[in-house]
Design an enzyme around this catalytic site. Structure first.
Site, PDB file in Angstrom:
ATOM      1  N   GLN A 187      23.759  40.847  47.181  1.00  0.00           N
ATOM      2  CA  GLN A 187      24.259  40.151  46.326  1.00  0.00           C
ATOM      3  C   GLN A 187      24.514  38.426  46.634  1.00  0.00           C
ATOM      4  O   GLN A 187      24.591  37.756  45.771  1.00  0.00           O
ATOM      5  CB  GLN A 187      25.976  40.237  46.416  1.00  0.00           C
ATOM      6  CG  GLN A 187      25.848  41.879  46.066  1.00  0.00           C
ATOM      7  CD  GLN A 187      25.516  42.669  44.967  1.00  0.00           C
ATOM      8  OE1 GLN A 187      26.181  41.535  43.780  1.00  0.00           O
ATOM      9  NE2 GLN A 187      25.435  43.702  44.811  1.00  0.00           N
ATOM     10  N   HIS A 207      15.917  44.276  42.035  1.00  0.00           N
ATOM     11  CA  HIS A 207      16.592  44.821  40.482  1.00  0.00           C
ATOM     12  C   HIS A 207      18.005  43.931  40.613  1.00  0.00           C
ATOM     13  O   HIS A 207      19.055  44.110  39.334  1.00  0.00           O
ATOM     14  CB  HIS A 207      16.710  46.616  40.688  1.00  0.00           C
ATOM     15  CG  HIS A 207      17.391  46.719  41.840  1.00  0.00           C
ATOM     16  ND1 HIS A 207      18.711  47.255  40.917  1.00  0.00           N
ATOM     17  CD2 HIS A 207      17.647  46.725  42.766  1.00  0.00           C
ATOM     18  CE1 HIS A 207      18.982  47.667  42.051  1.00  0.00           C
ATOM     19  NE2 HIS A 207      18.244  47.492  43.228  1.00  0.00           N
ATOM     20  N   CYS A 222      39.877  57.989  41.536  1.00  0.00           N
ATOM     21  CA  CYS A 222      39.433  58.933  40.915  1.00  0.00           C
ATOM     22  C   CYS A 222      38.582  58.632  40.553  1.00  0.00           C
ATOM     23  O   CYS A 222      37.761  59.519  40.228  1.00  0.00           O
ATOM     24  CB  CYS A 222      40.982  58.739  39.656  1.00  0.00           C
ATOM     25  SG  CYS A 222      42.494  58.700  39.769  1.00  0.00           S
TER      26      CYS A 222
END
Lengths: 207, 395
Positions: free
Chosen positions: B181, B203, B328
């Protein structure tokens, strides 16, 4: 995440959503720490015992909102006796299915409806507060879904033994230590049983 | 609005620059040769490869021969960590609880092989605990590794301080940095921080997917962890895609032509996004540090009372791609371990949204995203028992 179109429809445009003023009964299940919580409100005709109105609130993911929405659709207009027969499988079927890791959401929705009905019946003297015992524990374990396959842990024979004495719950589980879902299942067992004041300690054993 | 028309998940992967595709094309067609042999086709590929290595090396202040191309950042991390551990044979490794999964899964593997690992704690903004680092150093510590820019909340680790602590030790501790990063998002010269090994990826800076590089300081010998034929002096054996390497070099060239300018542009955009979020949505808080200690492309917020998968799905229906730390939305139904490690609770993790921008992001896209998210927040809060309960308490 592959959701059916029905799930997406109920998620985007849920039915019967919102807080109800002066409900005849309500129930809240789940906890924010697990990422889902549902509240169901009921308005019930005193004479006919028919669910005249129902609504829900949901903190959770798309399937949580969709299953709560469909459960209110299924219960609306039904008598309490008929509404008591509504299961999480009914909710899933009505939504054209759920991904296995999301089946627990439908269990929560169905469970909250049943608790709200039970709260109404207890408040109106239609039934006694049930005694806590092994049956209660088993009934709770049947609500816990093994996320890999979307079936409850009792049906999958993952529960070998259940005992209860002096406030202590003892559960022998049939789950290997390399099972990636073991932690989730333990968390769920604790969450389902800790809410009972009768439960002082929960001991879960693995092979 | 079509899928991904507003793409704000650039920390996962970023759109390839058209110039990068152009730079790759010859190597997919007429210049398809492999390096290695004496004949002219291979020689010309050798030359091209040297040029590409030079471009990448220059961006991080390295020598050309210190660059080893790999099939991505994860392979680079594996070659570095397993390679150094293989050379050391035994000993102690230090990393932190907020590191990228590449580092944490390798650390767990090292433990199984008999190495000992200390996982440093992090503060509430995901900065690693420097006092704990000092204390953790043992006579047999041979490796410290860190994720320079945190992949969740964008924290830039205090690299200068880390490097001073490592240098002050009475024996050599190798410093491996995961720059997935960080590369192209901050000035990052390996000598400034005494970095011995560093993984980078194409990428994330508009290069092609499937190519990265490992910087290894000259003189450091890594045990070979992947075996096979070598066609170039490169730690990852086997065939290398020259086309992907050409694209990687082009992406580096573009990103580093004006590094300060591109950082400034990202910073302006992310500041704009954050200010708009605060204006339009209440009960919202930033996760991670503010300002210069945060990578310029990352904004991570928790929105109270609602859940992230719902928010992300509704944004998706408007063509907006954003990530969430909600359990979730995760494969293992687990909240973000980084947010939990820095003291956030489950609700803050479930309600977290991560926006990572790129040089192709526009203010209009950010404004559109915030407007939609504000509507979605209002809608989901009207459905939320937590929000209703909080409102009742306010009354």
């Amino acid at each position: 995440m592959q959701y059916s179109q029905k799930v997406l429809d109920h998620f985007m445009h849920p039915h019967n959503v919102g807080k109800m003023e002066n409900p005849d009964a309500s129930a809240t299940e789940g906890s924010p720490s697990c990422g889902d919580q549902v509240t169901v409100f009921l308005k019930i005709d005193k004479e006919t015992k028919i669910i005249e109105d129902i609504s829900f609130l949901s903190y959770g993911c798309a399937s949580n909102i969709a299953t709560a929405s469909i459960i209110t659709d299924l219960a609306k207009g039904k008598s309490l006796e008929d509404a008591k027969k509504i299961t999480y499988e009914d909710a899933m079927e009505a939504l054209d299915g759920l991904p296995p890791v999301k089946v627990h959401c439908s269990v929560l929705a169905a469970d909250t409806l049943q608790t709200a009905i039970s709260n109404y019946e207890i408040a109106h003297g239609l039934k006694e507060v049930p005694n806590f015992g092994k049956e209660t524990i088993l009934a709770e374990l049947k609500k816990i879904i093994y996320p890999q396959v979307g079936t409850d842990i009792v049906t999958l024979k993952m529960v070998k033994y259940v005992g209860f004495s002096d406030g202590e719950v003892l559960i022998d589980m049939n789950m290997m230590n390399f099972d990636t879902w073991r932690e989730n299942v333990v968390e769920e067992i604790n969450e389902h049983l800790e809410k009972y004041p009768e439960v002082k300690k929960i001991q879960i054993n693995f092979p | 609005m079509k899928s991904g028309s507003v793409y704000l998940d650039n920390c996962v992967t970023s759109p390839m620059a058209p110039e990068v595709l152009d730079a790759m094309m010859p190597y997919f067609s007429e210049r398809f040769w492999f390096p290695g042999s004496f004949y002219s086709t291979a020689e010309s590929t050798n030359d091209a490869l040297s040029g590409f290595a030079h471009t990448v090396a220059a961006a991080i202040g390295a020598r050309d021969e210190e660059i080893h191309f790999t099939s991505g950042g994860t392979i680079a991390n594996n070659i570095a960590i397993k390679g150094l551990a293989g050379s050391a044979q035994r000993g102690h490794v230090i990393c932190s609880v907020v590191d990228y999964p590449d580092l944490l899964t390798n650390a767990a593997w090292l433990e199984k092989q008999g190495f000992e690992v200390t996982y440093l704690p992090a503060d509430s903004e995901a900065r690693i605990d420097l006092a704990a680092l000092k204390q953790a150093i043992r006579p047999d510590t041979f490796l410290f590794m860190t994720t320079i820019v945190n992949h969740v909340v964008g924290t830039i680790q205090p690299m200068k301080e880390i490097s001073e602590i490592l240098k002050a030790a009475d024996h050599k501790i190798y410093f491996h940095a995961d720059a997935g990063q960080a590369f192209g998002k901050m000035p990052l010269l390996v000598d400034d921080y005494g970095i011995d090994m560093m993984s980078i990826s194409a990428h994330k800076i508009h290069g092609p997917q499937g190519i990265g590089a490992l910087y290894v300081r000259k003189g450091l010998r890594l045990a070979q962890s992947i075996h096979g034929i070598k066609r170039a002096d490169n730690l990852q054996p086997g065939g290398l895609s020259i086309a992907l390497i050409a694209g990687f070099a082009k992406a580096v060239e573009m990103n580093f032509a004006d590094l300060e300018g591109s950082i400034r542009q990202l910073r302006e955009l992310s500041d704009h996004l954050y200010v708009r979020l605060l204006e339009k949505i209440d009960h919202i808080e930033l996760n991670g540090p503010m300002g210069e200690e945060r990578a310029a492309h990352n904004i991570n917020v928790s929105i109270d009372y609602i859940e992230g998968e719902s928010m992300a799905m509704m944004l998706d229906m408007h063509g907006i791609t954003v990530a969430t730390g909600s359990a979730c939305a995760s494969q293992g139904l687990k909240p973000s371990y980084v947010l939990m490690a820095i003291g956030k609770n489950h609700v803050q993790s479930h309600g977290s949204m991560k926006f990572t921008i790129s040089r192709y992001t526009t203010r209009e896209e950010l404004d559109f995203t915030v407007d939609k998210l504000a509507e979605i927040t209002t809608e989901l809060r009207s459905r939320s028992p937590l929000y209703n309960a909080a409102k009742n308490q306010e009354k």
